[in-house]
Write an enzyme that holds these catalytic residues in place. Structure first.
Site, short mmCIF file in Angstrom:
data_model
loop_
_atom_site.label_atom_id
_atom_site.label_comp_id
_atom_site.label_asym_id
_atom_site.label_seq_id
_atom_site.Cartn_x
_atom_site.Cartn_y
_atom_site.Cartn_z
CB VAL A 124 -19.60 34.11 -18.40
CG1 VAL A 124 -20.84 33.52 -17.83
CG2 VAL A 124 -18.66 32.94 -18.89
CG HIS A 182 -14.19 38.06 -20.72
ND1 HIS A 182 -15.24 39.18 -20.59
CD2 HIS A 182 -14.24 37.53 -21.71
CE1 HIS A 182 -15.77 39.10 -21.93
NE2 HIS A 182 -15.44 38.03 -22.47
CB CYS A 183 -18.24 38.12 -16.58
SG CYS A 183 -17.55 38.21 -14.70
CE1 TYR A 184 -18.78 46.20 -18.71
CE2 TYR A 184 -18.50 46.91 -16.39
CZ TYR A 184 -18.49 47.09 -17.79
OH TYR A 184 -18.41 48.60 -18.13
#
Length: 339
Positions: free
Chosen positions: A64, A117-119
């Site tokens: 994401v 996960h994202c950043y």
């Protein structure tokens, strides 16, 4: 080589150097937490670390983020990936994707383990995981948030995502497209996009509802017709309610939880959803609304400026019909007879 050609090459290299790539950033060391068996929440570094993926038997990765994972991860044998392109700003729409992301997470848990996960693993990916936990256990936003936070202490959806999760709870953990609050929300999302690109993008076309005059098996009994030619221009369900002197907001739960029949709704102007026969609403920022049959002016619309009702309520975006130009009717005409 001419000096002109050399300068053009230099300019091209300078432009390339200005483009930001993943290598320009640093998400820090691999960081992930187990929210429940088979479900991990973490950062980008963890999602690109083969050793981490193998250690935790992760075979599903939900990204994401603004950029997809590198091919070295997406092409790994036995690993399924899903990419949702989202930036971490409050106006981004995650709510509309909750059904798909929850299904991917559920499948990932059943078939092994899934990493979301994202950043940094703080806002975007946390929002998606909280929505999944809410749906799976039928929990309130607060309870699901605390459950996830107890496993990963620094989760923190931005204010826009938090409001979307509250609406998800109001809709009983599903995306109810008939819900007035959700319809207001999607119009808000569409208006934000229109302001950016000056046209209604394809991914927001769902806010334009079908022409209520079309022949159907179960037409709505209450409709609004052009007063001049009697052409059906809206159904009762297309109306978006508002209270005198009050600016309606999609974040206000009363549109979903209270009995609207008991509310003092304004009828000085009919604000409606954009409809398929309003051809100009997908191509223009604002304009007039004319009857598609007799061309009489019925009202106006504005994606960016909105409109102020005579009651004092400011509506934005606004698509309205002037009451003196239309009439309501309960005569069912557009019914399809089935044998």
């Amino acid at each position: 080589m001419s000096s002109l050609g050399a300068s053009k090459k230099t300019s091209a290299r300078e432009k390339e150097s200005e483009l930001l790539e993943r290598e320009d950033f640093d998400a820090g060391p691999s960081n992930l937490d187990c929210i429940e068996p088979g479900l991990w929440l973490g950062n980008l570094t963890a999602a690109t670390d083969n050793d981490v993926l193998e250690l935790h038997h992760i075979n599903h990765i939900l990204t994401v983020d603004s950029c997809p994972l590198p091919r070295k991860i997406t092409m790994l044998p036995g690993v399924k990936t899903k990419f949702l392109q989202v930036t971490d700003i409050p106006s981004e729409d995650l709510l509309s994707h909750f059904e798909h992301t929850s299904e991917f997470i559920r499948t990932g848990q059943e078939q092994g383990a899934v990493l979301v996960h994202c950043y940094f693993g703080v806002s975007r990916s946390a929002t998606v995981v909280i929505a999944y936990i809410m749906k799976k256990y039928e929990l309130s936003f607060e309870d699901a948030f605390e459950r996830v936070k107890s496993r990963r202490r620094f989760v923190g959806p931005n204010p826009g995502f938090t409001s979307q999760l509250h609406l998800y709870e109001t809709m009983k953990w599903q995306v109810d497209k008939a819900n007035v609050q959700f319809r207001m929300y999607r119009l808000h999302v569409a208006a934000t996009q229109v302001k950016k690109v000056k046209i209604l993008p394809q991914n927001c076309m769902d806010v334009v509802k079908s022409d209520p005059s079309l022949i159907t098996v179960k037409p709505e009994p209450l409709v609004y017709r052009c007063r001049k030619c009697r052409r059906i221009v809206a159904s009762a369900s297309n109306l978006l309610p508002h209270i005198p002197k009050e600016r309606p907001s999609w974040t206000d739960k009363k549109w979903s939880t209270e009995d609207r029949e008991a509310m003092m709704l304004c009828s000085e102007t009919y604000f409606v959803e954009p409809l398929a026969w309003m051809s100009s609403v997908t191509q223009s920022l604002q304009g007039k609304i004319h009857c598609p049959k007799c061309k009489s002016k019925l009202g106006s619309f504005s994606w960016i400026m909105g409109c102020q009702c005579p009651c004092g309520s400011k509506i934005s975006p606004a698509f309205y019909l002037v009451p003196s130009k239309v009439e309501w009717s309960n005569m069912v005409q557009n019914v399809q007879v089935t044998v």
